[in-house]
Design a protein around this motif. Sequence first.
Motif, PDB file in Angstrom:
ATOM      1  N   UNK A 246       0.835  -1.194   0.000  1.00 52.83           N
ATOM      2  CA  UNK A 246       0.000   0.000   0.000  1.00 52.83           C
ATOM      3  C   UNK A 246       0.874   1.249   0.000  1.00 52.83           C
ATOM      4  N   UNK A 247       0.395   2.280  -0.685  1.00 55.66           N
ATOM      5  CA  UNK A 247       1.064   3.580  -0.708  1.00 55.66           C
ATOM      6  C   UNK A 247       0.018   4.666  -0.465  1.00 55.66           C
ATOM      7  N   UNK A 248       0.447   5.735   0.217  1.00 56.78           N
ATOM      8  CA  UNK A 248      -0.425   6.868   0.517  1.00 56.78           C
ATOM      9  C   UNK A 248       0.126   8.130  -0.122  1.00 56.78           C
ATOM     10  N   UNK A 249      -0.778   8.928  -0.684  1.00 59.36           N
ATOM     11  CA  UNK A 249      -0.371  10.217  -1.231  1.00 59.36           C
ATOM     12  C   UNK A 249      -0.120  11.215  -0.112  1.00 59.36           C
ATOM     13  N   UNK A 250       0.347  12.380  -0.459  1.00 61.01           N
ATOM     14  CA  UNK A 250       0.451  13.470   0.505  1.00 61.01           C
ATOM     15  C   UNK A 250      -0.965  13.914   0.894  1.00 61.01           C
ATOM     16  N   UNK A 251      -1.165  14.381   2.146  1.00 61.00           N
ATOM     17  CA  UNK A 251      -2.503  14.850   2.539  1.00 61.00           C
ATOM     18  C   UNK A 251      -2.904  16.093   1.757  1.00 61.00           C
ATOM     19  N   UNK A 252      -4.217  16.251   1.528  1.00 56.97           N
ATOM     20  CA  UNK A 252      -4.726  17.424   0.832  1.00 56.97           C
ATOM     21  C   UNK A 252      -6.121  17.746   1.365  1.00 56.97           C
ATOM     22  N   UNK A 253      -6.521  18.988   1.165  1.00 55.19           N
ATOM     23  CA  UNK A 253      -7.838  19.428   1.619  1.00 55.19           C
ATOM     24  C   UNK A 253      -7.870  19.741   3.104  1.00 55.19           C
ATOM     25  N   UNK A 254      -9.015  20.299   3.534  1.00 53.47           N
ATOM     26  CA  UNK A 254      -9.170  20.735   4.928  1.00 53.47           C
ATOM     27  C   UNK A 254      -9.170  19.586   5.916  1.00 53.47           C
ATOM     28  N   UNK A 255      -9.498  18.382   5.465  1.00 56.53           N
ATOM     29  CA  UNK A 255      -9.630  17.253   6.370  1.00 56.53           C
ATOM     30  C   UNK A 255      -8.553  16.192   6.165  1.00 56.53           C
ATOM     31  N   UNK A 256      -7.454  16.620   5.560  1.00 58.13           N
ATOM     32  CA  UNK A 256      -6.308  15.720   5.373  1.00 58.13           C
ATOM     33  C   UNK A 256      -6.685  14.443   4.633  1.00 58.13           C
ATOM     34  N   UNK A 257      -7.329  14.617   3.473  1.00 60.10           N
ATOM     35  CA  UNK A 257      -7.622  13.480   2.616  1.00 60.10           C
ATOM     36  C   UNK A 257      -6.323  12.912   2.033  1.00 60.10           C
ATOM     37  N   UNK A 258      -6.377  11.645   1.708  1.00 59.19           N
ATOM     38  CA  UNK A 258      -5.269  11.005   1.007  1.00 59.19           C
ATOM     39  C   UNK A 258      -5.822  10.004   0.008  1.00 59.19           C
ATOM     40  N   UNK A 259      -5.009   9.690  -0.988  1.00 58.64           N
ATOM     41  CA  UNK A 259      -5.322   8.609  -1.915  1.00 58.64           C
ATOM     42  C   UNK A 259      -4.501   7.396  -1.508  1.00 58.64           C
ATOM     43  N   UNK A 260      -5.190   6.277  -1.344  1.00 57.03           N
ATOM     44  CA  UNK A 260      -4.511   5.024  -1.013  1.00 57.03           C
ATOM     45  C   UNK A 260      -4.391   4.187  -2.292  1.00 57.03           C
ATOM     46  N   UNK A 261      -3.205   3.714  -2.575  1.00 59.87           N
ATOM     47  CA  UNK A 261      -2.942   2.935  -3.782  1.00 59.87           C
ATOM     48  C   UNK A 261      -2.421   1.549  -3.404  1.00 59.87           C
ATOM     49  N   UNK A 262      -3.061   0.515  -3.946  1.00 59.95           N
ATOM     50  CA  UNK A 262      -2.604  -0.862  -3.794  1.00 59.95           C
ATOM     51  C   UNK A 262      -2.163  -1.335  -5.188  1.00 59.95           C
ATOM     52  N   UNK A 283      -8.371  11.460  12.864  1.00 60.78           N
ATOM     53  CA  UNK A 283      -8.194  12.478  13.889  1.00 60.78           C
ATOM     54  C   UNK A 283      -8.345  13.896  13.339  1.00 60.78           C
ATOM     55  N   UNK A 284      -8.614  14.037  12.063  1.00 58.61           N
ATOM     56  CA  UNK A 284      -8.751  15.377  11.490  1.00 58.61           C
ATOM     57  C   UNK A 284     -10.155  15.943  11.668  1.00 58.61           C
ATOM     58  N   UNK A 285     -11.124  15.134  12.130  1.00 60.94           N
ATOM     59  CA  UNK A 285     -12.479  15.619  12.383  1.00 60.94           C
ATOM     60  C   UNK A 285     -12.953  15.093  13.728  1.00 60.94           C
ATOM     61  N   UNK A 286     -13.975  15.742  14.336  1.00 62.74           N
ATOM     62  CA  UNK A 286     -14.465  15.308  15.651  1.00 62.74           C
ATOM     63  C   UNK A 286     -15.050  13.898  15.604  1.00 62.74           C
ATOM     64  N   UNK A 287     -15.076  13.206  16.753  1.00 63.70           N
ATOM     65  CA  UNK A 287     -15.681  11.865  16.812  1.00 63.70           C
ATOM     66  C   UNK A 287     -17.157  11.906  16.422  1.00 63.70           C
ATOM     67  N   UNK A 288     -17.643  10.807  15.855  1.00 67.14           N
ATOM     68  CA  UNK A 288     -19.051  10.627  15.476  1.00 67.14           C
ATOM     69  C   UNK A 288     -19.506  11.591  14.395  1.00 67.14           C
ATOM     70  N   UNK A 289     -18.558  12.219  13.710  1.00 68.55           N
ATOM     71  CA  UNK A 289     -18.921  13.110  12.615  1.00 68.55           C
ATOM     72  C   UNK A 289     -19.408  12.308  11.416  1.00 68.55           C
ATOM     73  N   UNK A 290     -20.428  12.830  10.752  1.00 65.41           N
ATOM     74  CA  UNK A 290     -20.908  12.237   9.512  1.00 65.41           C
ATOM     75  C   UNK A 290     -20.446  13.104   8.344  1.00 65.41           C
ATOM     76  N   UNK A 291     -20.052  12.451   7.277  1.00 67.99           N
ATOM     77  CA  UNK A 291     -19.644  13.158   6.073  1.00 67.99           C
ATOM     78  C   UNK A 291     -20.538  12.759   4.914  1.00 67.99           C
ATOM     79  N   UNK A 292     -20.817  13.709   4.053  1.00 69.73           N
ATOM     80  CA  UNK A 292     -21.385  13.367   2.758  1.00 69.73           C
ATOM     81  C   UNK A 292     -20.339  13.736   1.714  1.00 69.73           C
TER      82      UNK A 292
END
Length: 334
Positions: A246-262, A283-292
């Motif tokens: 597995x490889x991870x991209x650099x974080x991006x966006x306000x919530x530290x998104x990454x692309x995971x590559x297998x 850990x970039x968002x509060x617990x029990x947060x829902x995302x759309x």
Amino acid sequence: MVLFIPCLQQEGNSKIKTVSQGQSACLDLAPLQIHVSFINNMDTEDSSELPNFSLLNNTNASDSIEAAILRGRDALPSHFLFKIESFSLLEHSIDIYRTSQFEAGGFKWRLLIYPTGDSSKNAENHISIYLELMETSSLPAGWEVNVIFNFLIFNQLQDKYDSLQDGRVRRYHAMKTKWGITKFIDLKAFHNPLKGYLIDDTCVFGAEVFVVKSTFKGECLSMIKEPATCYHLWEITEFSTLLDEKYLSEPFGDYNWRISLYPNGHAEGKGNSISIFLSLYKESIPPSTKLFVKSILRVKDQTKENHVNIICEIPYRLTSSRAYDNIVFFSYIN
């Protein structure tokens, strides 16, 4: 991407002696004696239905309870018992009697008894009774206490405690610290010895207070009208030399998104595909947060621009114990 964040004073010339709960308190107003004792008995077996009481009313005269039912029972009042000896002297001596405090549901209370009725509520020729919440100054700002209370009177001929029951919840708050019954019982019926409430000039009242505990859970929805769109380009060189699972991209966006590559696939794509995920650092968002999440994952065709795309709109709640959660997935078959 759109973020959902679930998101006391006693009147008259009297002598008061108060002792600990479970014993008695006595007020002397010679030759009047009022005895108070504290009872803890939660048996509430109901028996015959009786028709002697007035309709219940709270301290607002317009808010009457027309569906109240009078019932007699054997069990003692659960929280407070109030015995009056020489009632005839009491009703000609004071307009209102305030009992000593008692505890129920984690709060302090007292009864207010009007022997000839609360004249401010046009309740003359009745006994009025109220339940007052005490020591409210120690409660937090914006407090409220929801209560179901029950007043009882002892029928000495039938050896039963009679009460009007409607089960409605009363809301106590800073602007409303007492509720009660303005016309608890008509004095004519009360003085009638055949009714059994006043025998040898003695009567007994009781009170039960049940605090309604709030156990509900709340959720707050906060929607971003025009959420920011973030883009990330991850260029991988020397792909054929990638050996890790597995490889991870650099974080991006306000919530530290990454692309995971297998490179050799993951799960059902293992060994026959390239697997790609959109991943979120928990850990970039509060617990029990829902995302759309609305996202596009793309593998670019560098020669003919015949790109491989996956467009996804999904609701998502963080539940995994892993540091990163994979929330959008596709496998690109080599």
